[in-house]
Design an enzyme around this catalytic site. Structure first.
Site, PDB file in Angstrom:
ATOM      1  N   SER A 197       0.759  -1.258  -0.010  1.00  0.00           N
ATOM      2  CA  SER A 197       0.053  -0.078  -0.070  1.00  0.00           C
ATOM      3  C   SER A 197       0.913   1.348  -0.086  1.00  0.00           C
ATOM      4  O   SER A 197       1.634   1.469  -0.944  1.00  0.00           O
ATOM      5  CB  SER A 197      -0.878   0.011   1.208  1.00  0.00           C
ATOM      6  OG  SER A 197      -2.040   0.735   1.024  1.00  0.00           O
ATOM      7  N   ASP A 347     -10.338  -3.313  -4.721  1.00  0.00           N
ATOM      8  CA  ASP A 347      -9.389  -2.343  -3.973  1.00  0.00           C
ATOM      9  C   ASP A 347      -9.218  -0.891  -5.101  1.00  0.00           C
ATOM     10  O   ASP A 347      -9.236  -1.108  -6.287  1.00  0.00           O
ATOM     11  CB  ASP A 347      -7.899  -2.896  -4.319  1.00  0.00           C
ATOM     12  CG  ASP A 347      -6.815  -2.148  -3.530  1.00  0.00           C
ATOM     13  OD1 ASP A 347      -7.312  -0.967  -2.907  1.00  0.00           O
ATOM     14  OD2 ASP A 347      -5.488  -2.695  -3.481  1.00  0.00           O
ATOM     15  N   HIS A 377      -8.298  -4.947  -0.310  1.00  0.00           N
ATOM     16  CA  HIS A 377      -7.021  -4.223   0.551  1.00  0.00           C
ATOM     17  C   HIS A 377      -7.569  -4.140   1.872  1.00  0.00           C
ATOM     18  O   HIS A 377      -8.528  -3.824   2.462  1.00  0.00           O
ATOM     19  CB  HIS A 377      -7.343  -2.826  -0.125  1.00  0.00           C
ATOM     20  CG  HIS A 377      -6.162  -1.774   0.076  1.00  0.00           C
ATOM     21  ND1 HIS A 377      -5.056  -1.793  -0.401  1.00  0.00           N
ATOM     22  CD2 HIS A 377      -5.666  -1.510   1.545  1.00  0.00           C
ATOM     23  CE1 HIS A 377      -4.021  -0.922  -0.356  1.00  0.00           C
ATOM     24  NE2 HIS A 377      -4.518  -0.620   1.157  1.00  0.00           N
TER      25      HIS A 377
END
Length: 404
Positions: A197, A347, A377
């Site tokens: 991320s 995501d 996510h």
């Protein structure tokens, strides 16, 4: 009195049932885990943070961080996973070039003195949340399974430390490890970089920066886990299709970008509507980096002298590859090390990773792109309890074993 108490209980139960009725995408393989582990939990944390800020208990970012970290600490204490995964490892909290890091060394390596690969890892959390403790089970697992020395970087976080603090810390720690690999029995020609991320953002940005550095060993590979790579377009298909999800919604991702950029959420609606750029930028190669179907893309002059920006503090930074690696010019992508990119269907960041993988491939970089149709996510941190994440972890490890 009994009837009143019963009615209160029914009302509370109804409210809880409503609140816990987390919308789950149809393609999620284990919907109860998705809802319990990420959707409800993160939605609650966001609500607590916003309510807390309204009542002047602190800023939204600070409260959100405190809530998320408190839950993480409780979960780790209840499960004791960190210590289980640490068996067979020497774990040391130390400082690299002024940056706090945690070093995981397989004890067999320490005892034998044999040279092993190395991996620098950057945790996610929108440059705001999480710490090296958050990913401790995962980074310890990586060190054991790879038989490698893993360095987990505790970079400074926004909004207290906006860009480029996290980037600068990440570069400093990585350079120190490259320059001092022998102290950890690491083969300096077999050091990779990875992150998830926001950590994937930092890994990509550091890789771009160090590719231009002379006198340093070259990174062997970069492995980017659902990375955040651009803040120019919040209307990509993945933002449109999955921006409503509580695991990481468009609203929250824009907040993270703004906390990292200038800590001014008053521009949140402007960013969400893509009004934070100008007509010139929307027709430039930068927009084309995100939308490959664009025609009549006009290259910007060196220094962006022909680009106009709205009156937003530090807005020019959205075109800086150190901030948003997808904005790197094609010439800067050539010669980068072999790259692994992991993306998930559910995501908002999916298209960031997909586009970077495509651009790297066109630039001649060897790319391995794994996409998880049932992933969300940030599902990899649940590798020990979520079947799809366990599969993703196995494939991620297989890539690193082959390419470190």
């Amino acid at each position: 009195m009994v009837l009143k108490a019963a009615l209160v209980c029914v009302a509370v139960a109804a409210l809880l049932a409503y609140y816990c009725n987390e919308p789950v995408p149809q393609g999620i393989a284990e919907p109860h885990l998705y809802a319990k582990m990420q959707g409800i939990k993160f939605r609650t944390a966001q609500n607590v943070a916003r309510i807390g800020e309204y009542f002047s208990a602190g800023s939204e970012a600070q409260i959100l961080r405190s809530v998320v970290e408190a839950w993480g600490n409780i979960a780790r204490k209840l499960k004791g996973t960190s210590y289980v995964y640490r068996e067979g490892l020497k774990c040391t909290d130390t400082i690299f070039n002024g940056v706090n890091v945690r070093v995981y060394e397989p004890t067999s390596t320490v005892q034998s003195g044999s040279k092993v690969p190395g991996l620098v890892y950057f945790h996610g959390g929108g440059w705001v949340l999480a710490t090296i403790d958050t990913v401790d089970p995962m980074t310890a697992h990586l060190a054991k399974q790879l038989g490698a020395v893993v360095v987990s970087v505790d970079y400074r976080r926004a909004p207290e430390h906006p860009f480029p603090a996290a980037f600068d810390d990440s570069v400093a720690a990585t350079k120190f490890f490259l320059q001092n690999a022998e102290k950890y029995n690491v083969d300096r020609t077999r050091i990779g970089i990875s992150g998830d991320s926001a950590g994937g953002n930092l890994a990509a940005a550091v890789t771009l920066a160090l590719a231009k550095e002379k006198g340093l060993p070259k990174l062997k590979t970069q492995a980017l886990i659902y990375p955040a790579l651009q803040a120019i377009n919040f209307s990509t298909p993945s933002y449109i299709n999955h921006g409503h999800l509580n695991t990481l919604g468009k609203d929250q991702m824009v907040s993270f970008w703004l906390w990292y950029l200038n800590n001014d959420l008053s521009f949140k609606k402007v960013f969400e509507a893509n009004n934070h750029t100008s007509a010139e930028i929307k027709k430039s190669q930068y927009a084309g980096y995100v939308d490959p179907e664009m025609v009549d893309v006009k290259p910007a002059k060196k220094g962006n002298l022909n680009l106009k920006f709205p009156d937003i503090p530090n807005i020019e930074t959205i075109l800086d590859p150190r901030f948003a690696p997808l904005m790197a010019d094609d010439a800067d992508l050539k010669g980068l090390p072999p790259t692994y990119v992991m993306t998930c269907e559910y995501d908002v960041l999916k298209d960031d990773g997909v586009m970077y993988a495509k651009r790297l491939g066109k630039a001649g970089v060897k790319v391995n792109h794994d996409h998880y149709q049932h992933g969300f996510h940030p599902f990899l941190i649940y590798f020990d309890v979520y079947e799809s994440a366990g599969t993703a972890m196995a494939n991620y490890l297989a890539y690193l074993k082959k390419n470190l």
